[in-house]
Design a protein around this motif. Sequence first.
Motif, mmCIF file in Angstrom:
data_model
loop_
_atom_site.group_PDB
_atom_site.id
_atom_site.type_symbol
_atom_site.label_atom_id
_atom_site.label_comp_id
_atom_site.label_asym_id
_atom_site.label_seq_id
_atom_site.Cartn_x
_atom_site.Cartn_y
_atom_site.Cartn_z
ATOM 1 N N ARG A 178 -3.459 11.611 1.013
ATOM 2 C CA ARG A 178 -3.007 10.244 0.728
ATOM 3 C C ARG A 178 -3.740 9.696 -0.487
ATOM 4 O O ARG A 178 -4.939 9.848 -0.644
ATOM 5 N N GLU A 179 -2.978 9.031 -1.395
ATOM 6 C CA GLU A 179 -3.560 8.470 -2.605
ATOM 7 C C GLU A 179 -3.114 7.025 -2.765
ATOM 8 O O GLU A 179 -1.936 6.713 -2.634
ATOM 9 N N VAL A 285 0.953 3.589 -1.971
ATOM 10 C CA VAL A 285 0.298 4.848 -1.622
ATOM 11 C C VAL A 285 1.332 5.966 -1.673
ATOM 12 O O VAL A 285 2.524 5.749 -1.424
ATOM 13 N N SER A 286 0.875 7.133 -2.007
ATOM 14 C CA SER A 286 1.748 8.310 -2.014
ATOM 15 C C SER A 286 1.251 9.316 -0.985
ATOM 16 O O SER A 286 0.122 9.228 -0.507
ATOM 17 N N ASN A 287 2.121 10.281 -0.670
ATOM 18 C CA ASN A 287 1.835 11.308 0.340
ATOM 19 C C ASN A 287 1.570 10.652 1.692
ATOM 20 O O ASN A 287 0.498 10.812 2.277
ATOM 21 N N VAL A 288 2.570 9.926 2.181
ATOM 22 C CA VAL A 288 2.435 9.201 3.453
ATOM 23 C C VAL A 288 2.868 10.035 4.647
ATOM 24 O O VAL A 288 2.796 9.556 5.786
ATOM 25 N N ALA A 289 3.301 11.271 4.429
ATOM 26 C CA ALA A 289 3.744 12.093 5.566
ATOM 27 C C ALA A 289 3.740 13.562 5.196
ATOM 28 O O ALA A 289 3.827 13.936 4.015
ATOM 29 N N GLY A 290 3.625 14.405 6.214
ATOM 30 C CA GLY A 290 3.750 15.848 6.088
ATOM 31 C C GLY A 290 4.709 16.346 7.150
ATOM 32 O O GLY A 290 5.378 15.560 7.827
ATOM 33 N N ALA A 300 -0.560 3.271 5.334
ATOM 34 C CA ALA A 300 0.578 3.547 4.463
ATOM 35 C C ALA A 300 0.788 2.449 3.430
ATOM 36 O O ALA A 300 1.797 2.448 2.723
ATOM 37 N N GLY A 301 -0.160 1.524 3.321
ATOM 38 C CA GLY A 301 -0.028 0.425 2.361
ATOM 39 C C GLY A 301 0.995 -0.604 2.776
ATOM 40 O O GLY A 301 1.517 -1.344 1.932
ATOM 41 N N CYS A 302 1.295 -0.688 4.064
ATOM 42 C CA CYS A 302 2.289 -1.640 4.554
ATOM 43 C C CYS A 302 1.648 -3.011 4.762
ATOM 44 O O CYS A 302 1.387 -3.446 5.895
ATOM 45 N N VAL A 303 1.361 -3.668 3.649
ATOM 46 C CA VAL A 303 0.773 -5.005 3.640
ATOM 47 C C VAL A 303 1.589 -5.864 2.677
ATOM 48 O O VAL A 303 1.912 -5.431 1.573
ATOM 49 N N THR A 342 11.595 12.721 6.038
ATOM 50 C CA THR A 342 12.217 11.670 6.839
ATOM 51 C C THR A 342 11.440 10.359 6.780
ATOM 52 O O THR A 342 12.029 9.275 6.605
ATOM 53 N N TRP A 343 10.110 10.429 6.901
ATOM 54 C CA TRP A 343 9.329 9.204 7.029
ATOM 55 C C TRP A 343 9.250 8.398 5.728
ATOM 56 O O TRP A 343 9.508 7.186 5.748
ATOM 57 N N PRO A 344 8.946 8.999 4.568
ATOM 58 C CA PRO A 344 8.954 8.199 3.336
ATOM 59 C C PRO A 344 10.315 7.563 3.062
ATOM 60 O O PRO A 344 10.396 6.420 2.601
ATOM 61 N N ALA A 345 11.381 8.303 3.347
ATOM 62 C CA ALA A 345 12.720 7.757 3.122
ATOM 63 C C ALA A 345 12.982 6.564 4.035
ATOM 64 O O ALA A 345 13.581 5.560 3.616
ATOM 65 N N LEU A 346 12.518 6.661 5.267
ATOM 66 C CA LEU A 346 12.711 5.555 6.211
ATOM 67 C C LEU A 346 11.897 4.337 5.799
ATOM 68 O O LEU A 346 12.377 3.191 5.883
ATOM 69 N N LEU A 347 10.670 4.550 5.334
ATOM 70 C CA LEU A 347 9.854 3.437 4.861
ATOM 71 C C LEU A 347 10.488 2.751 3.656
ATOM 72 O O LEU A 347 10.526 1.524 3.565
#
Length: 425
Positions: A178-179, A285-290, A300-303, A342-347
């Motif tokens: 995560r970055e 943030v990038s690389n939020v899922a594997g 995940a920077g969800c603020v 799936t997860w980045p696309a959903l976010l």
Amino acid sequence: MPTQTDVLVVGAGPAGSGAAAWAARHGLETLLVDAAVFPRDKTCGDGLTPRAIHELDKLGLTEWLQGRTVNHGLRAHGFGQVLHLRWPDVPGSDLPTWGSAVPRTELDDHLRLTAVASGARSVDGARAVDVVMDGDRVRAVVFQVTGEDGAKERVEVACRWLVVADGVRSPLGKVLGREWHRDTVYGVAGRSYVKSERSDDPWISSHLELRDEEGKALAGYGWVFPLGSGEVNLGAGALATAKRPADIAVKPLMRFYAETLREEFALVGDLRAEASALLPMGGAVSNVAGRNWALVGDAAGCVNPLNGEGIDYGLETGRVLAELLAAHGVAGSGEELDLATTWPALLRESYGESFSIARRLAGIATTPKVITALGPVGMRSDLLMTLALRWMGNLVTDEDRDAAARVWRWAGRRSIARDARPPFS
């Protein structure tokens, strides 16, 4: 500490405890682990917007919340004006018209116990320090725990799915790649508690004109959130980017801010439990899922870039991820679900447009001259400030079809199309 589980959740804040509660309710074997020993504190404004209340109601916590404190909306101060802005009552919206404020020491512990009551197993005092990979999947997480003799021990816990909910710094997220990107706006905030004779005030207060001891305007705001316990949560925050860093000392600013409010808010004694934090915002943030792991909430920077609110996003992302895992079967292997895509696309689908326009607007607000020029105009208009409360408070839902919601979505679509780095990428 169990040696294996279906769903392993690292971090027992709102995002992690919410995810654990929903995963357990859906029948998944769930283990919730945190590095701290509960109850523990968390640097936060403690405010709960109607969107956060809505998520807590889904967990069955409305009655518990109403036994704390209830507020009607925002009292906005600034540029010689004071406006009382009620939480919006939007036709067709399922969001409530009230908010609350609960210290995180109490809220997070209650959410953790809610997860346990839902069927999750909880272990605290165990710090996640590494992962064991099997190809592109996390096979196990390595925890550091303290044995009965005081010696540090390392324990592996195997899992089918890993939920990373370890907060803004996200140490386990960093291990996984995560970055955090600071080219878009981020927050620098300080929080304290202080006794107040207005602890039962039914309004939360925000001072949109924040100045330092020399009278210099700052790109930030201050807040006073009544807790109904004889104390208020008092804090101050500033917005910054890599190009325009926040050149402030947060704690001295917070103390000066408190002194300017001492008489008006009947503050008694000194500030206590002063703390500060940096906040990645707007999905920066990038690389939020594997393959079989995902970041939720603050990790995940969800603020919200416009007000620093993250509890609602934490609860939402925790619930949605748990529902996604459950939808792929309680007894299945989970091989068919690839969270890496799936997860980045959903976010991005859920928050991308709103985060993009919010962080663009917040980035503009990092220039104090903009605040001093536009602030007086906005504060003279109840309509503009009501719209601002709706947008800043994350109170536009997918179901809303009114003009304010349409304008917000229109602006979001155009903003994200111009982003060099869209949210969560």
